[in-house]
Design an enzyme around this catalytic site. Structure first.
Site, PDB file in Angstrom:
ATOM      1  CE  LYS A 235      37.235  53.412  34.048  1.00 50.31           C
ATOM      2  NZ  LYS A 235      38.038  52.218  33.602  1.00 50.31           N
TER       3      LYS A 235
ATOM      4  CE1 TYR B  85      40.879  56.148  36.228  1.00 52.29           C
ATOM      5  CE2 TYR B  85      41.425  54.717  34.683  1.00 52.29           C
ATOM      6  CZ  TYR B  85      40.994  54.769  35.573  1.00 52.29           C
ATOM      7  OH  TYR B  85      40.197  53.894  36.241  1.00 52.29           O
TER       8      TYR B  85
HETATM    9  P1  NDP Z   1      36.876  41.638  34.937  1.00 49.47           P
HETATM   10  O1  NDP Z   1      36.711  41.115  33.644  1.00 49.47           O
HETATM   11  O2  NDP Z   1      37.970  41.282  35.707  1.00 49.47           O
HETATM   12  O3  NDP Z   1      35.528  41.489  36.070  1.00 49.47           O
HETATM   13  C1  NDP Z   1      34.263  41.701  35.143  1.00 49.47           C
HETATM   14  C2  NDP Z   1      33.333  40.589  36.100  1.00 49.47           C
HETATM   15  O4  NDP Z   1      31.857  40.938  35.619  1.00 49.47           O
HETATM   16  C3  NDP Z   1      33.497  39.294  35.859  1.00 49.47           C
HETATM   17  O5  NDP Z   1      34.707  38.567  36.490  1.00 49.47           O
HETATM   18  C4  NDP Z   1      32.366  38.654  35.997  1.00 49.47           C
HETATM   19  O6  NDP Z   1      32.111  38.388  37.214  1.00 49.47           O
HETATM   20  C5  NDP Z   1      31.250  39.636  35.608  1.00 49.47           C
HETATM   21  N1  NDP Z   1      30.603  39.441  34.222  1.00 49.47           N
HETATM   22  C6  NDP Z   1      29.277  39.322  33.953  1.00 49.47           C
HETATM   23  N2  NDP Z   1      29.036  39.225  32.987  1.00 49.47           N
HETATM   24  C7  NDP Z   1      30.285  39.004  32.127  1.00 49.47           C
HETATM   25  C8  NDP Z   1      30.588  38.997  30.885  1.00 49.47           C
HETATM   26  N3  NDP Z   1      29.638  38.829  29.873  1.00 49.47           N
HETATM   27  N4  NDP Z   1      31.913  38.863  30.577  1.00 49.47           N
HETATM   28  C9  NDP Z   1      32.696  39.041  31.364  1.00 49.47           C
HETATM   29  N5  NDP Z   1      32.865  39.505  32.727  1.00 49.47           N
HETATM   30  C10 NDP Z   1      31.222  39.272  33.095  1.00 49.47           C
HETATM   31  O7  NDP Z   1      36.815  43.141  34.649  1.00 49.47           O
HETATM   32  P2  NDP Z   1      37.477  44.349  35.482  1.00 49.47           P
HETATM   33  O8  NDP Z   1      37.255  43.903  36.775  1.00 49.47           O
HETATM   34  O9  NDP Z   1      38.872  44.726  35.112  1.00 49.47           O
HETATM   35  O10 NDP Z   1      36.593  45.823  35.222  1.00 49.47           O
HETATM   36  C11 NDP Z   1      35.077  45.666  35.657  1.00 49.47           C
HETATM   37  C12 NDP Z   1      34.705  47.282  35.654  1.00 49.47           C
HETATM   38  O11 NDP Z   1      35.437  47.746  36.464  1.00 49.47           O
HETATM   39  C13 NDP Z   1      34.759  47.658  33.962  1.00 49.47           C
HETATM   40  O12 NDP Z   1      33.519  48.716  33.982  1.00 49.47           O
HETATM   41  C14 NDP Z   1      36.074  48.644  34.377  1.00 49.47           C
HETATM   42  O13 NDP Z   1      35.967  49.867  33.487  1.00 49.47           O
HETATM   43  C15 NDP Z   1      35.930  48.984  35.685  1.00 49.47           C
HETATM   44  N6  NDP Z   1      37.236  49.182  36.202  1.00 49.47           N
HETATM   45  C16 NDP Z   1      37.476  50.326  37.270  1.00 49.47           C
HETATM   46  C17 NDP Z   1      38.680  50.650  37.533  1.00 49.47           C
HETATM   47  C18 NDP Z   1      39.176  51.847  38.208  1.00 49.47           C
HETATM   48  O14 NDP Z   1      40.318  52.111  38.719  1.00 49.47           O
HETATM   49  N7  NDP Z   1      38.101  52.524  38.655  1.00 49.47           N
HETATM   50  C19 NDP Z   1      39.930  49.433  37.367  1.00 49.47           C
HETATM   51  C20 NDP Z   1      39.348  48.427  36.544  1.00 49.47           C
HETATM   52  C21 NDP Z   1      38.314  48.203  36.129  1.00 49.47           C
HETATM   53  P3  NDP Z   1      31.465  37.006  37.816  1.00 49.47           P
HETATM   54  O15 NDP Z   1      32.019  35.965  37.405  1.00 49.47           O
HETATM   55  O16 NDP Z   1      31.388  37.393  39.490  1.00 49.47           O
HETATM   56  O17 NDP Z   1      29.994  37.134  37.430  1.00 49.47           O
END
Ligand code: NDP
Length: 405
Positions: A160, A248
């Protein structure tokens, strides 16, 4: 006015009835717990045996998932949750950070041939071990990777918000339909036992006719942390607190009523001069009017200390979830007849595992997921209407024609 219940016995009967409800979707862990929730004197609810799991035990080969994006949510919640799955298994990783991908692959026993980066992602089509791609990227990348996943012949589970515009959501739905593959949105709260119990209690009329809902989600945005840096950028996040956590509050209002709002009104506020909110909004207050007459007042904010709760008021009592959407330790309380709210103990279940197992079961049995792309699209449409209402200082009417749940 609400009818008074007989003291102790009446109240206990009310709550014991509620305790008998089985968890509606596959909670995988099965240990009874006492939550941090305050209990009301001697009338605290008795501990009970956990209900039987409703998802059939897995038989046959498990469904292979590849996690796309190894950020905070993926590494801290999703990857560990595979251990609690009975139908889904982790088989692949997609990451733009090779060292991290290698380390995590070793940690979880993912074969090196199943590790991809964003350039090689499309080659996943040739990998028969991967059935599902689970997109956990910044919001604006959801559409691209979900569509590429579908075009590679894979089912898609997407975090989401589904995407940052309704148009993107429509493209994702089209891509999955064209590929003949499933598309599910990661609405974990719809697989979380306390939320499921609340839905069930409302459906059973335990608090009478629902009149109002309040739902609030907030936390402090810290762009100095990697997982928040993209959240402050409109191009990657699509919006501010509404898109991230206000969703949420919106979801809760929709799954509790089982209705679609007819009209929204809204206001936004961002602290002037705060660089965190140069591109995205800090706070949103929005109201939803539902066909049955339920009014929901919801907020989201990136400017106040952490809070994630909702309360449902009916003409016989109210339900309170606080926290409502935490990863662990949600607390459900109920009040009836004007009496103080009492804790309802709900057996623990891993909401992430339940969600992934649900998609796996849908794939195995040919069923439609409970939270398909259309569900994500509805929220994104409503959020677009909320932004329009705030921008134009006027209520915005919606279709309100789609019943769910
Ligand atoms: P993070 O920034 O921690 O993780 C995103 C990951 O995406 C990065 O670590 C990286 O992984 C990859 N990535 C690829 N391109 C980019 C870019 N341009 N900028 C930044 N990161 C990039 O975010 P979250 O894990 O907090 O959130 C990710 C998604 O999950 C969002 O859509 C958020 O809404 C959702 N989410 C859902 C939750 C829930 O409870 N359902 C809770 C938290 C988040 P890599 O280095 O491996 O490429």
């Amino acid at each position: 006015m609400s009818e008074p219940l007989e003291p102790a016995r009446g109240r206990r009967a009310f709550f014991q009835q509620t305790l008998a409800l089985a968890t509606a979707f596959g909670a995988t862990a099965a240990c009874s717990r006492r939550t941090a929730g305050e209990k009301v004197g001697a009338e605290a609810l008795p501990a009970t045996e956990p209900p039987k799991q409703t998802v059939a035990a897995a038989s046959g080969p498990r469904v292979g998932f590849a996690v796309v994006g190894l950020g905070k949510f993926a590494t801290e919640q999703i990857l560990p949750a595979f251990a609690a799955c009975t139908r889904a298994k982790l088989v692949g990783l997609v990451s733009g950070t090779p060292d991290k991908a290698k380390r995590i692959a070793e940690q979880y026993g993912v074969e090196a041939k199943n590790v991809y980066d964003y350039k090689s992602f499309d080659r996943i089509r040739d990998n028969a071990a991967i059935d599902v791609v689970y997109v956990i990227l910044p919001n604006s990348l959801h559409a691209e990777y979900s569509e590429r996943g579908a075009r590679a012949g894979k089912h898609v589970l997407c975090e989401k918000p589904m995407a940052i515009t309704a148009k993107e959501c429509e493209g994702m739905i089209r891509a999955s339909k064209t590929a003949g593959k499933k598309l599910m949105i990661g609405y974990r709260a719809q697989f979380e036992p306390n939320n499921l119990r609340a839905i069930e209690l409302v459906k059973r009329g335990e608090i009478g006719k629902v009149k109002t809902i309040i739902a609030d989600h907030g936390r402090i945005l810290r762009p100095e942390e990697p997982s928040d840096s993209w959240r402050a950028k409109r191009a990657l996040a699509g919006g501010g607190s509404l898109m991230d956590i206000g969703i949420y509050s919106l979801q809760a209002a929709r799954y509790i009523t089982g209705e679609e709002p007819l009209e929204v009104s809204a206001r936004t506020f961002s602290t002037p001069g705060d660089p965190r909110f140069a591109e995205i909004e800090e706070t949103v207050a929005f109201s939803l009017a539902f066909p049955s007459g339920v009014l929901a007042n919801c907020t989201s904010s990136y400017g106040h200390a952490e809070g994630k709760r909702y309360r449902v008021f009916g003409d016989k009592g109210y339900l309170d979830l606080d926290p409502a959407t935490a990863y662990e330790g949600n607390v459900l309380r109920a009040s009836k007849g004007g009496k103080p709210a009492e804790l309802i103990e709900v057996p623990h279940g891993n909401q992430f595992a339940a969600e992934m197992d649900h998609l796996a079961e849908c794939i195995q049995s040919g069923k439609e997921p409970k939270t398909p792309g259309e569900e994500g699209l509805r929220d994104v449409r409503i959020m677009e209407a909320i932004y329009a209402a705030a921008r134009e200082h006027r209520p915005v009417r919606l279709g309100g024609d789609t019943q769910h749940g």
